[in-house]
Motif scaffolding. Sequence first.
Motif, PDB file in Angstrom:
ATOM      1  N   UNK A  29     -10.617   4.875  61.120  1.00 25.48           N
ATOM      2  CA  UNK A  29     -11.636   3.838  61.300  1.00 25.48           C
ATOM      3  C   UNK A  29     -11.290   2.577  60.516  1.00 25.48           C
ATOM      4  N   UNK A  30     -10.786   2.733  59.283  1.00 22.66           N
ATOM      5  CA  UNK A  30     -10.518   1.586  58.431  1.00 22.66           C
ATOM      6  C   UNK A  30      -9.311   0.779  58.904  1.00 22.66           C
ATOM      7  N   UNK A  31      -8.442   1.384  59.701  1.00 24.01           N
ATOM      8  CA  UNK A  31      -7.330   0.608  60.267  1.00 24.01           C
ATOM      9  C   UNK A  31      -7.838  -0.464  61.218  1.00 24.01           C
ATOM     10  N   UNK A  32      -8.906  -0.146  61.931  1.00 23.01           N
ATOM     11  CA  UNK A  32      -9.469  -1.127  62.864  1.00 23.01           C
ATOM     12  C   UNK A  32     -10.613  -1.927  62.248  1.00 23.01           C
ATOM     13  N   UNK A  33     -11.290  -1.341  61.252  1.00 25.73           N
ATOM     14  CA  UNK A  33     -12.411  -2.020  60.586  1.00 25.73           C
ATOM     15  C   UNK A  33     -12.232  -1.926  59.066  1.00 25.73           C
ATOM     16  N   UNK A  43     -14.824   7.503  52.355  1.00 16.19           N
ATOM     17  CA  UNK A  43     -13.443   7.811  51.979  1.00 16.19           C
ATOM     18  C   UNK A  43     -13.353   8.120  50.488  1.00 16.19           C
ATOM     19  N   UNK A  44     -14.027   7.308  49.679  1.00 15.84           N
ATOM     20  CA  UNK A  44     -14.054   7.581  48.251  1.00 15.84           C
ATOM     21  C   UNK A  44     -14.679   8.928  47.943  1.00 15.84           C
ATOM     22  N   UNK A  45     -15.727   9.271  48.666  1.00 15.14           N
ATOM     23  CA  UNK A  45     -16.380  10.568  48.485  1.00 15.14           C
ATOM     24  C   UNK A  45     -15.428  11.706  48.833  1.00 15.14           C
ATOM     25  N   UNK A  46     -14.651  11.523  49.890  1.00 22.05           N
ATOM     26  CA  UNK A  46     -13.669  12.542  50.277  1.00 22.05           C
ATOM     27  C   UNK A  46     -12.589  12.688  49.204  1.00 22.05           C
ATOM     28  N   UNK A  47     -12.144  11.574  48.637  1.00 26.66           N
ATOM     29  CA  UNK A  47     -11.161  11.644  47.558  1.00 26.66           C
ATOM     30  C   UNK A  47     -11.749  12.355  46.337  1.00 26.66           C
ATOM     31  N   UNK A  48     -13.034  12.110  46.067  1.00 29.01           N
ATOM     32  CA  UNK A  48     -13.689  12.827  44.978  1.00 29.01           C
ATOM     33  C   UNK A  48     -13.683  14.335  45.235  1.00 29.01           C
ATOM     34  N   UNK A  49     -14.004  14.705  46.462  1.00 25.29           N
ATOM     35  CA  UNK A  49     -14.017  16.130  46.809  1.00 25.29           C
ATOM     36  C   UNK A  49     -12.641  16.742  46.631  1.00 25.29           C
ATOM     37  N   UNK A  50     -11.589  15.941  46.868  1.00 28.36           N
ATOM     38  CA  UNK A  50     -10.216  16.416  46.695  1.00 28.36           C
ATOM     39  C   UNK A  50      -9.750  16.305  45.245  1.00 28.36           C
ATOM     40  N   UNK A  51     -10.621  15.798  44.371  1.00 27.27           N
ATOM     41  CA  UNK A  51     -10.321  15.569  42.955  1.00 27.27           C
ATOM     42  C   UNK A  51      -9.163  14.597  42.770  1.00 27.27           C
ATOM     43  N   UNK A  52      -9.011  13.691  43.729  1.00 24.54           N
ATOM     44  CA  UNK A  52      -8.036  12.609  43.609  1.00 24.54           C
ATOM     45  C   UNK A  52      -8.803  11.383  43.096  1.00 24.54           C
TER      46      UNK A  52
END
Length: 253
Positions: A29-33, A43-52
Amino acid sequence: MSSRKHIERIGAALAAGDIQAALDLCQSRLRSRPGDAAITVLQGQAFLAAENFTAAVGSFESVTGRSKAPTNAFLMHAYALIQMERPEDAFELVKSGLKAHPAHAELLQYAGLLADQLKQPADSETYFRKLIDIEPGRGDAQLGLGNALQQQGRDDEALEAYKAAAVADPENSSPLVNVANLLGKMGDQSSAQAAYRAVLQSFPERGDVQANLGASLVHSGDYGEAVAAFDAYLKAFPDDFDVSLSRARAYLK
């Protein structure tokens, strides 16, 4: 596909624990928007879940720098910074969040806790008082206020805050333990001992309090009772050398 549909799909992937799928959807999605704040937060929430946490901070930074950033972006950004052991940066971020959302309870709670961690008790007091004004029934805010007041040497006020925390959150043993500890610090060993025993009666799982009770009994010269309290503590925590040494000294008295 609409942004709402993307958000729903990403949310479903996160709920299912499929972090990679969530990240793939965000990045597509972010590639187009590239300016889509809602997707960037996800996306940040997903990175948090991955502990990145480094990647999470990178995502949130592009949102929290905006004038109308949502509160959840500030909260998650601060959490990521804390996980990276950057409390000073987290504190500055939360203060920025409060400029945009001055009456947000969780931001005030974060600010109070971070100020406490950074040894800024006057600031911590200010934030917790603001939080109590908004939500008077929050025991955690009263507890934080008590800690801030005690660090400033205002023990009488701290004691009242701890008592208020105990009333507001009767299932939490910490305010009662703090009351007992502070009474001991203030020299009222009799009241401290009564408070410790009340904690043990209401929260028998707090066997660690026996060590505090023992120390208070030593201060008041009740060495036999102190030994019994230390014995009760050491039954649960036999490897605590310092308490073993305190028990031996009380026994020799």
